[in-house]
Design a protein around this motif. Structure first.
Motif, PDB file in Angstrom:
ATOM      1  N   PRO A 531       1.260  -1.424   0.173  1.00  0.00           N
ATOM      2  CA  PRO A 531      -0.033  -0.178  -0.157  1.00  0.00           C
ATOM      3  C   PRO A 531       0.897   0.987   0.239  1.00  0.00           C
ATOM      4  O   PRO A 531       2.307   1.044   0.357  1.00  0.00           O
ATOM      5  N   VAL A 532       0.230   2.493  -0.673  1.00  0.00           N
ATOM      6  CA  VAL A 532       1.175   4.026  -0.513  1.00  0.00           C
ATOM      7  C   VAL A 532       0.503   4.403  -0.174  1.00  0.00           C
ATOM      8  O   VAL A 532      -0.891   4.635  -0.457  1.00  0.00           O
ATOM      9  N   PRO A 533       1.290   5.799   1.110  1.00  0.00           N
ATOM     10  CA  PRO A 533      -0.405   6.536   1.790  1.00  0.00           C
ATOM     11  C   PRO A 533      -0.268   7.489   0.819  1.00  0.00           C
ATOM     12  O   PRO A 533       0.498   7.377  -0.097  1.00  0.00           O
ATOM     13  N   LEU A 534      -1.414   8.046   0.900  1.00  0.00           N
ATOM     14  CA  LEU A 534      -2.168   9.242   0.221  1.00  0.00           C
ATOM     15  C   LEU A 534      -1.981  10.404   0.707  1.00  0.00           C
ATOM     16  O   LEU A 534      -2.202  11.431  -0.018  1.00  0.00           O
ATOM     17  N   ASP A 535      -1.330  10.889   1.669  1.00  0.00           N
ATOM     18  CA  ASP A 535      -1.135  12.025   2.696  1.00  0.00           C
ATOM     19  C   ASP A 535      -1.933  12.460   2.392  1.00  0.00           C
ATOM     20  O   ASP A 535      -1.723  14.051   1.825  1.00  0.00           O
ATOM     21  N   GLY A 536      -3.184  12.069   2.989  1.00  0.00           N
ATOM     22  CA  GLY A 536      -4.132  13.733   2.847  1.00  0.00           C
ATOM     23  C   GLY A 536      -5.243  13.985   1.827  1.00  0.00           C
ATOM     24  O   GLY A 536      -5.865  14.906   2.547  1.00  0.00           O
ATOM     25  N   HIS A 537      -4.591  13.600   0.696  1.00  0.00           N
ATOM     26  CA  HIS A 537      -4.669  13.901  -0.597  1.00  0.00           C
ATOM     27  C   HIS A 537      -6.951  13.674  -0.563  1.00  0.00           C
ATOM     28  O   HIS A 537      -7.187  12.061  -0.702  1.00  0.00           O
ATOM     29  N   GLU A 538      -7.030  14.472  -1.397  1.00  0.00           N
ATOM     30  CA  GLU A 538      -8.872  14.424  -1.300  1.00  0.00           C
ATOM     31  C   GLU A 538      -9.411  13.533  -2.656  1.00  0.00           C
ATOM     32  O   GLU A 538      -8.890  13.863  -3.435  1.00  0.00           O
ATOM     33  N   VAL A 539      -9.915  12.448  -2.857  1.00  0.00           N
ATOM     34  CA  VAL A 539      -9.702  10.976  -4.049  1.00  0.00           C
ATOM     35  C   VAL A 539     -11.383  11.424  -5.395  1.00  0.00           C
ATOM     36  O   VAL A 539     -11.824  11.963  -4.475  1.00  0.00           O
ATOM     37  N   ARG A 564      -3.630  19.060  -3.858  1.00  0.00           N
ATOM     38  CA  ARG A 564      -3.996  20.453  -2.516  1.00  0.00           C
ATOM     39  C   ARG A 564      -2.784  21.643  -3.617  1.00  0.00           C
ATOM     40  O   ARG A 564      -1.975  21.528  -3.896  1.00  0.00           O
ATOM     41  N   GLN A 565      -3.156  22.664  -4.047  1.00  0.00           N
ATOM     42  CA  GLN A 565      -2.663  23.977  -3.959  1.00  0.00           C
ATOM     43  C   GLN A 565      -1.184  24.657  -2.566  1.00  0.00           C
ATOM     44  O   GLN A 565      -2.170  24.176  -1.279  1.00  0.00           O
ATOM     45  N   GLU A 566      -0.353  24.871  -2.709  1.00  0.00           N
ATOM     46  CA  GLU A 566       0.320  25.070  -2.085  1.00  0.00           C
ATOM     47  C   GLU A 566       0.318  26.007  -2.217  1.00  0.00           C
ATOM     48  O   GLU A 566       0.313  27.586  -2.457  1.00  0.00           O
ATOM     49  N   VAL A 567       0.887  26.937  -0.767  1.00  0.00           N
ATOM     50  CA  VAL A 567       0.550  28.314   0.682  1.00  0.00           C
ATOM     51  C   VAL A 567       2.071  28.834   0.245  1.00  0.00           C
ATOM     52  O   VAL A 567       2.389  27.916   0.585  1.00  0.00           O
TER      53      VAL A 567
END
Length: 567
Positions: A531-539, A564-567
């Protein structure tokens, strides 16, 4: 492992000399219809044009942009219609020219463009032009339209050279002259009933100009050009010790094959491109030119030649992260370098369906050969990988081709009885080569209907397996987890997010995972075992319902994530 998004986007798929970023074909999804097996309107067991017209709404709902029709012309059907006996009519088995006009009108009303096959390398041996050649003397105007040569040997009893047919055996057949004597030989790179035209002959050029005009006048939006790379042969027709299909083999690099990809062929398609543009700038040519490497294939889509060329390198790529990364990079660089989009495809009427290819241990099958044995076949793995591969493909910038039934997840039909097989690969090899019938079985529409909705009578020119009901479109439309639902969601999301006209940057590409960014979408494909972590990105979309478990992407799965847009 956290996912780091690269700041630079590779836009090579949409830029380059002569690029036209607004053209419809640059990011189109084209749906291939094999007419004998799509829908049967009159119940005789063979699909037809009226059947296709009645089912076009389903394709519009699916979200494709164009429909490509494999041959429907008058033909003895020795090679699935690719042996044409009249280029400007419809075979009665498929209907009439009025039926064709009805189909085009229905398609255009639904916003679908129509692309038709044109078969310029060879005709049927029953074509009137070839009949005239056989009735004429050596050296005549009639024979000059085809590749006739005197034989070798003391009395001309041997073929003019050692070329082999794609379907097995010599690529030459000797004729009996009108006076009954043994005569010249004619070239057929495919079946003996498919004599090759001689494209050095101006009459052949003029004949096909008229063929193109005939169908353009009936409203077609373009042509898929069969065996586009074979029209011009090397001067003198020298012997060739390599593969019949021109692919590279030890000691015989494909670029040296004297029957394929000769320099003179490009002038033909420059002529055709100019002819199409006289009818409108939105009419297109797509080359079936199976040449390697991709830098050679890109020559077919230079600004004054064709618009698209099939990406055979991608079609044959295994389910392997390194291999896929390499072919995607090479495709975008090669095609983008001449201002053309890449095309992406996983299945067509000549190859084992990818749901079955990916079920094999190594996923590799020789083009046209088919399979009948299921050694090592894992259908569950095949379906899972096929869905993951589809979601990866549809996220790539460029155009995509979808073969009828793949949106249903159809596997190859492996158990067609020998007596019912029709493919010349099978017939000419005496059954040693299984051939392509397994990917051409009529597709299922309704689970409880005769012939699964292919028609109302239950007739079917190739036998449909009992498990076809589980793949029927009406069943899948009601299931949000079905393959049909996945394709529908992916195609509509692909369009709304403009992925086809987008660009690509890699964020991860190793032995297990492919990660890329296209616009606002982050795509991850897990081809590894962990398995590969998705790091909280919205599916946004996942290839299977269990693709994401506890915030991780499971093996043999692909997801589209909102970047995700980087700040």
């Amino acid at each position: 492992m956290a996912i780091e998004v690269a700041p630079q986007i590779d836009g090579s798929a949409a830029t380059g000399p002569g690029a036209d970023t607004g053209a419809w074909w640059r990011d189109a999804v084209v749906y291939q219809v094999y007419p004998r097996s799509f829908a049967d309107g009159d119940g005789d067991g063979t699909g037809d044009l009226r059947g296709i017209a009645r089912r076009l709404t389903a394709l519009a709902e699916l979200g494709v942009d164009a429909v490509w029709l494999s041959p429907f012309y008058p033909s003895p059907q020795r090679d699935g219609g690719y042996d044409v006996s009249d280029y400007c009519d419809v075979d009665p088995m498929f209907g009439t020219l009025d039926d064709f006009d009805l189909l085009v009108g229905e398609a255009h009303a639904l916003g679908l463009r129509v692309i038709v096959d044109v078969v310029p390398n060879h005709a049927s041996s029953e074509h009137p032009l070839f009949a005239a050649a056989l009735a004429s003397a050596p050296g005549s105007r009639e024979r000059a339209r085809f590749v006739f040569r005197d034989g070798s040997g003391a009395a001309g009893e041997l073929p003019p050279n050692n070329w082999q047919s794609h379907f097995g055996g010599p690529a030459w057949t000797r004729v009996t002259e009108v006076d009954g004597s043994p005569g010249q030989w004619y070239l057929h790179l495919f079946d003996p009933t498919q004599p090759d035209f001689d494209w050095d002959n101006d009459e052949v050029l003029a004949f096909f100009d008229e063929v193109l005009d005939f169908w353009l006048a009936r409203g077609v939006d373009g042509f898929r050009v069969d065996v586009a790379h074979a029209l011009v042969k090397a001067p003198g027709l020298p012997d060739w010790g390599g593969r019949a299909d021109g692919a590279s083999s030890p000691g015989f690099p494909g670029e040296d094959a004297p029957m394929f990809d000769q320099p003179g062929v490009h002038a033909i398609y420059e002529r055709w491109r100019a002819r199409l543009e006289a009818w409108g700038a939105d009419r297109i040519l797509c080359a079936e030119a199976n040449v390697a490497p991709l830098s050679r294939a890109a020559r077919w889509v230079r600004p004054r030649e064709m618009h698209q060329a099939f990406n055979f390198a991608y079609l044959h790529a295994p389910w392997d992260a390194r291999s896929l990364r390499a072919v995607i990079d090479e495709s975008l660089a090669a095609f983008g370098g001449v201002g053309a989009p890449s095309t992406w495809v996983l299945s067509n009427h000549d190859v084992v369906r990818h749901a079955t290819r990916f079920a094999l241990p190594d996923g590799s099958v020789e083009m046209g050969h088919g399979i009948a044995q299921a050694a090592g076949l894992d259908p569950v793995r095949g379906e899972r990988r096929a869905r993951a591969a589809t979601l990866l493909m549809l996220a790539l910038p460029g155009a995509a081709y979808v073969y009828q039934g793949e949106e249903l997840g159809l596997p190859e039909v492996l158990d067609i009885p020998a007596a019912q097989r029709r493919d010349p690969y099978f017939l000419r090899s005496g059954g040693a080569v299984v051939g392509r019938d397994g990917c051409r079985v009529p597709i299922p529409w309704e689970a409880a209907a005769p012939a699964y909705g292919f028609n109302a009578t239950g007739e079917s020119w190739l036998p449909q397996p009992a498990h076809w009901a589980t793949y029927a479109r009406d069943v899948q439309r009601r299931d949000p987890a079905s393959t049909l639902s996945l394709y529908t969601a992916a195609l509509h999301l692909r369009k709304s997010l403009a992925l086809g006209s987008g660009s690509l940057a890699w964020v991860r590409a190793d032995d297990a995972v492919l990660g890329l960014v296209n616009g606002e979408v982050l795509v991850l494909a897990n081809l590894g075992a962990d398995p590969v972590p998705l790091d909280g990105h919205e599916v946004l979309l996942a290839s299977t319902p269990d693709a994401v478990v506890d915030g991780h992407l499971t093996p043999d799965a692909t997801v589209w994530l909102r970047r995700r847009q980087e700040v």
